[in-house]
Write a protein that holds these residues in place. Structure first.
Motif, mmCIF file in Angstrom:
data_model
loop_
_atom_site.group_PDB
_atom_site.id
_atom_site.type_symbol
_atom_site.label_atom_id
_atom_site.label_comp_id
_atom_site.label_asym_id
_atom_site.label_seq_id
_atom_site.Cartn_x
_atom_site.Cartn_y
_atom_site.Cartn_z
ATOM 1 N N LEU A 197 -39.796 3.387 -14.493
ATOM 2 C CA LEU A 197 -39.948 4.848 -14.515
ATOM 3 C C LEU A 197 -40.902 5.287 -15.625
ATOM 4 O O LEU A 197 -41.830 6.071 -15.389
ATOM 5 C CB LEU A 197 -38.562 5.451 -14.746
ATOM 6 C CG LEU A 197 -38.258 6.820 -14.175
ATOM 7 C CD1 LEU A 197 -38.530 6.861 -12.696
ATOM 8 C CD2 LEU A 197 -36.797 7.175 -14.438
ATOM 9 N N THR A 198 -40.696 4.779 -16.849
ATOM 10 C CA THR A 198 -41.525 5.247 -17.963
ATOM 11 C C THR A 198 -42.934 4.659 -17.921
ATOM 12 O O THR A 198 -43.895 5.336 -18.238
ATOM 13 C CB THR A 198 -40.887 4.902 -19.326
ATOM 14 O OG1 THR A 198 -40.422 3.560 -19.294
ATOM 15 C CG2 THR A 198 -39.741 5.833 -19.650
ATOM 16 N N LEU B 279 -32.312 1.527 -0.844
ATOM 17 C CA LEU B 279 -32.714 0.891 -2.102
ATOM 18 C C LEU B 279 -31.498 0.322 -2.818
ATOM 19 O O LEU B 279 -31.551 -0.763 -3.401
ATOM 20 C CB LEU B 279 -33.451 1.892 -3.005
ATOM 21 C CG LEU B 279 -33.901 1.346 -4.352
ATOM 22 C CD1 LEU B 279 -34.889 0.197 -4.199
ATOM 23 C CD2 LEU B 279 -34.526 2.440 -5.226
ATOM 24 N N ARG B 280 -30.375 1.050 -2.745
ATOM 25 C CA ARG B 280 -29.157 0.553 -3.394
ATOM 26 C C ARG B 280 -28.692 -0.738 -2.722
ATOM 27 O O ARG B 280 -28.333 -1.696 -3.396
ATOM 28 C CB ARG B 280 -28.068 1.626 -3.359
ATOM 29 C CG ARG B 280 -26.922 1.301 -4.297
ATOM 30 C CD ARG B 280 -26.027 2.495 -4.493
ATOM 31 N NE ARG B 280 -25.572 2.986 -3.213
ATOM 32 C CZ ARG B 280 -25.349 4.267 -2.932
ATOM 33 N NH1 ARG B 280 -25.564 5.179 -3.841
ATOM 34 N NH2 ARG B 280 -24.922 4.629 -1.751
ATOM 35 N N ILE C 112 -44.289 5.422 -13.509
ATOM 36 C CA ILE C 112 -44.147 6.682 -12.776
ATOM 37 C C ILE C 112 -44.315 7.878 -13.707
ATOM 38 O O ILE C 112 -45.228 8.667 -13.539
ATOM 39 C CB ILE C 112 -42.815 6.710 -11.989
ATOM 40 C CG1 ILE C 112 -42.857 5.592 -10.933
ATOM 41 C CG2 ILE C 112 -42.593 8.071 -11.343
ATOM 42 C CD1 ILE C 112 -41.681 5.513 -10.026
ATOM 43 N N LEU C 113 -43.468 8.002 -14.742
ATOM 44 C CA LEU C 113 -43.670 9.089 -15.698
ATOM 45 C C LEU C 113 -44.907 8.829 -16.555
ATOM 46 O O LEU C 113 -45.488 9.747 -17.115
ATOM 47 C CB LEU C 113 -42.441 9.259 -16.599
ATOM 48 C CG LEU C 113 -41.147 9.745 -15.948
ATOM 49 C CD1 LEU C 113 -40.000 9.703 -16.947
ATOM 50 C CD2 LEU C 113 -41.303 11.165 -15.421
ATOM 51 N N LEU D 294 -32.585 6.208 -0.500
ATOM 52 C CA LEU D 294 -31.773 5.933 -1.686
ATOM 53 C C LEU D 294 -30.681 4.914 -1.353
ATOM 54 O O LEU D 294 -30.479 3.938 -2.081
ATOM 55 C CB LEU D 294 -31.142 7.244 -2.172
ATOM 56 C CG LEU D 294 -30.299 7.179 -3.433
ATOM 57 C CD1 LEU D 294 -31.162 6.828 -4.627
ATOM 58 C CD2 LEU D 294 -29.610 8.530 -3.684
ATOM 59 N N LEU E 237 -35.792 8.543 -4.468
ATOM 60 C CA LEU E 237 -35.214 9.609 -5.268
ATOM 61 C C LEU E 237 -35.298 10.958 -4.583
ATOM 62 O O LEU E 237 -34.667 11.915 -4.997
ATOM 63 C CB LEU E 237 -35.882 9.630 -6.639
ATOM 64 C CG LEU E 237 -35.480 8.386 -7.448
ATOM 65 C CD1 LEU E 237 -36.473 8.100 -8.540
ATOM 66 C CD2 LEU E 237 -34.095 8.559 -8.027
ATOM 67 N N SER E 238 -36.084 11.043 -3.508
ATOM 68 C CA SER E 238 -36.128 12.326 -2.813
ATOM 69 C C SER E 238 -35.542 12.245 -1.405
ATOM 70 O O SER E 238 -35.349 13.268 -0.771
ATOM 71 C CB SER E 238 -37.564 12.878 -2.780
ATOM 72 O OG SER E 238 -38.453 11.917 -2.283
ATOM 73 N N LEU F 1 -35.098 -0.488 -14.203
ATOM 74 C CA LEU F 1 -35.537 0.706 -13.483
ATOM 75 C C LEU F 1 -36.125 1.735 -14.452
ATOM 76 O O LEU F 1 -37.121 2.393 -14.147
ATOM 77 C CB LEU F 1 -34.374 1.326 -12.700
ATOM 78 C CG LEU F 1 -33.979 0.578 -11.431
ATOM 79 C CD1 LEU F 1 -32.694 1.154 -10.857
ATOM 80 C CD2 LEU F 1 -35.100 0.684 -10.385
ATOM 81 N N GLY F 2 -35.503 1.861 -15.624
ATOM 82 C CA GLY F 2 -36.013 2.802 -16.619
ATOM 83 C C GLY F 2 -37.389 2.397 -17.121
ATOM 84 O O GLY F 2 -38.248 3.234 -17.392
ATOM 85 N N LEU F 3 -37.597 1.083 -17.230
ATOM 86 C CA LEU F 3 -38.911 0.575 -17.619
ATOM 87 C C LEU F 3 -39.953 0.950 -16.553
ATOM 88 O O LEU F 3 -41.045 1.430 -16.870
ATOM 89 C CB LEU F 3 -38.832 -0.945 -17.801
ATOM 90 C CG LEU F 3 -40.111 -1.679 -18.174
ATOM 91 C CD1 LEU F 3 -40.698 -1.143 -19.468
ATOM 92 C CD2 LEU F 3 -39.838 -3.184 -18.309
ATOM 93 N N LEU G 136 -31.009 -3.460 -3.925
ATOM 94 C CA LEU G 136 -30.692 -3.838 -5.312
ATOM 95 C C LEU G 136 -29.483 -4.756 -5.357
ATOM 96 O O LEU G 136 -29.488 -5.788 -6.036
ATOM 97 C CB LEU G 136 -30.343 -2.580 -6.120
ATOM 98 C CG LEU G 136 -31.422 -1.964 -6.989
ATOM 99 C CD1 LEU G 136 -30.893 -0.703 -7.652
ATOM 100 C CD2 LEU G 136 -31.866 -2.966 -8.055
ATOM 101 N N LEU H 158 -39.735 3.767 -5.166
ATOM 102 C CA LEU H 158 -38.810 4.384 -6.119
ATOM 103 C C LEU H 158 -38.828 5.898 -5.981
ATOM 104 O O LEU H 158 -37.786 6.553 -5.951
ATOM 105 C CB LEU H 158 -39.191 3.953 -7.545
ATOM 106 C CG LEU H 158 -38.176 4.220 -8.653
ATOM 107 C CD1 LEU H 158 -36.779 3.771 -8.268
ATOM 108 C CD2 LEU H 158 -38.611 3.515 -9.943
ATOM 109 N N ARG H 159 -40.021 6.471 -5.842
ATOM 110 C CA ARG H 159 -40.110 7.918 -5.661
ATOM 111 C C ARG H 159 -39.440 8.385 -4.385
ATOM 112 O O ARG H 159 -38.729 9.381 -4.371
ATOM 113 C CB ARG H 159 -41.572 8.353 -5.597
ATOM 114 C CG ARG H 159 -42.202 8.469 -6.936
ATOM 115 C CD ARG H 159 -43.665 8.793 -6.755
ATOM 116 N NE ARG H 159 -44.333 8.684 -8.013
ATOM 117 C CZ ARG H 159 -45.206 9.571 -8.468
ATOM 118 N NH1 ARG H 159 -45.524 10.599 -7.752
ATOM 119 N NH2 ARG H 159 -45.745 9.409 -9.635
#
Lengths: 202, 202
Positions: free
Chosen positions: A163-164, A124-125, A167-168, A121, A115-116, A159-161, A128, A111-112
């Protein structure tokens, strides 16, 4: 060019890496559907049979290009097979189970890096869409209206799950018991999959 | 060291950059709450008054360290002030409005860089917690049980929305009319904020 080692053709890491590079370029440029094994072999300057030999199928080649932590094609049938009822909770439970487990570290790296790196990217798309959303819709076996929009809503929450939680590492999501996450996020996924849509839904 | 330019003390970009560097280090090391202006000034080797002069407050200094596309402290009262009723839809409408607008590009840069740079990641987390989650809870003015868990659930859905709509650009989320996104994601946020929680919730 022979260096005298045995089994060179079968296990040459250069050939494997060459094919992976060619596949990454092809998937990113023309997308998973339009990229062919033949075209990838041509770009890698190898025989198409070698691509099959190393990777088995185009699906598996895509998994290898992103070093996918698991093959969702293998996990999804168990989640979706039992039908629509409770699919949201099953999906979140499986998702958290995979990320909480040893595969989670590779998922974070993936995922990281997506994003860079624009190339990752795009890969990954493709992953998905072709290996998750499409397989899910097919496994479900019932007609779902606006499936791509519903799928992208599901992807947004999952994905937000990731991330939080991974990762974050936002507290207290990081240490929340899996069942608390399932109880809260499961109904969201369920509603995205079968809930009513507004007229403006694409 | 004088180079004869006028206004050097007021507008010296080196001093500003030095303070920003010191603030990034301090926020990342000890967190937003425990980092003081005095300590940041000491690290930057400048007078604390200069920190106030350049940035006004610690809040604004944090926004500057991550080049935040907007100050959520200014936007949140309008979303949360009217009360719990409809707060989910107002939050998603504002979120999509900001990211669809000119600030969105900077938001994408911020999110991407946080995911590839550990320092930016810690700063973004401090920003999320101290400038978004905490301000939101304070503005709401009512007692919310398990506010940090609820806040991290809200963050998970909104970050995932940003990821799919603006960074991964998953179709058809990319082009979905804002009101379709509001209609689907708004109720999720609403439920995360005021819905029932399982006993296992942290």
């Amino acid at each position: 060019m022979s260096n005298g080692r045995t089994g060179r053709r079968k296990g040459n890491p250069d050939t494997r890496a060459q094919i992976l590079d060619a596949a990454r370029d092809a998937f990113a440029e023309v997308g998973f559907d339009r990229a062919t094994i033949r075209e990838i072999a041509r770009r890698a300057d190898v025989d198409p049979a070698l691509v099959h030999h190393y990777f088995g199928s185009k699906d598996k080649l895509l998994l290898a290009t992103i070093d996918a932590p698991f093959d969702p094609g293998k996990v999804l049938p168990g989640i979706i097979g039992p039908g629509l009822d409770g699919v949201g909770e099953r999906l979140v439970r499986a998702f958290v189970g995979v990320w909480d487990g040893p595969a989670g570290a590779r998922g974070s790296v993936l995922l990281r890096s997506a994003l860079s790196h624009p190339l990752m990217l795009r890969l990954l798309r493709e992953f998905l869409i072709s290996r998750i959303l499409r397989v899910a819709v097919r496994e479900l076996g019932v007609e779902i209206d606006h499936a791509p929009f519903r799928g992208s809503l599901v992807a947004s929450q999952l994905l937000g799950l990731a991330l939080t939680r991974y990762i974050l590492k936002v507290e207290p999501m990081v240490d929340a018991p899996p069942e608390a996450v399932v109880a809260m996020v499961g109904p969201t996924i369920q509603r995205y999959i079968e809930g009513p849509l507004p007229d403006s839904a694409p």
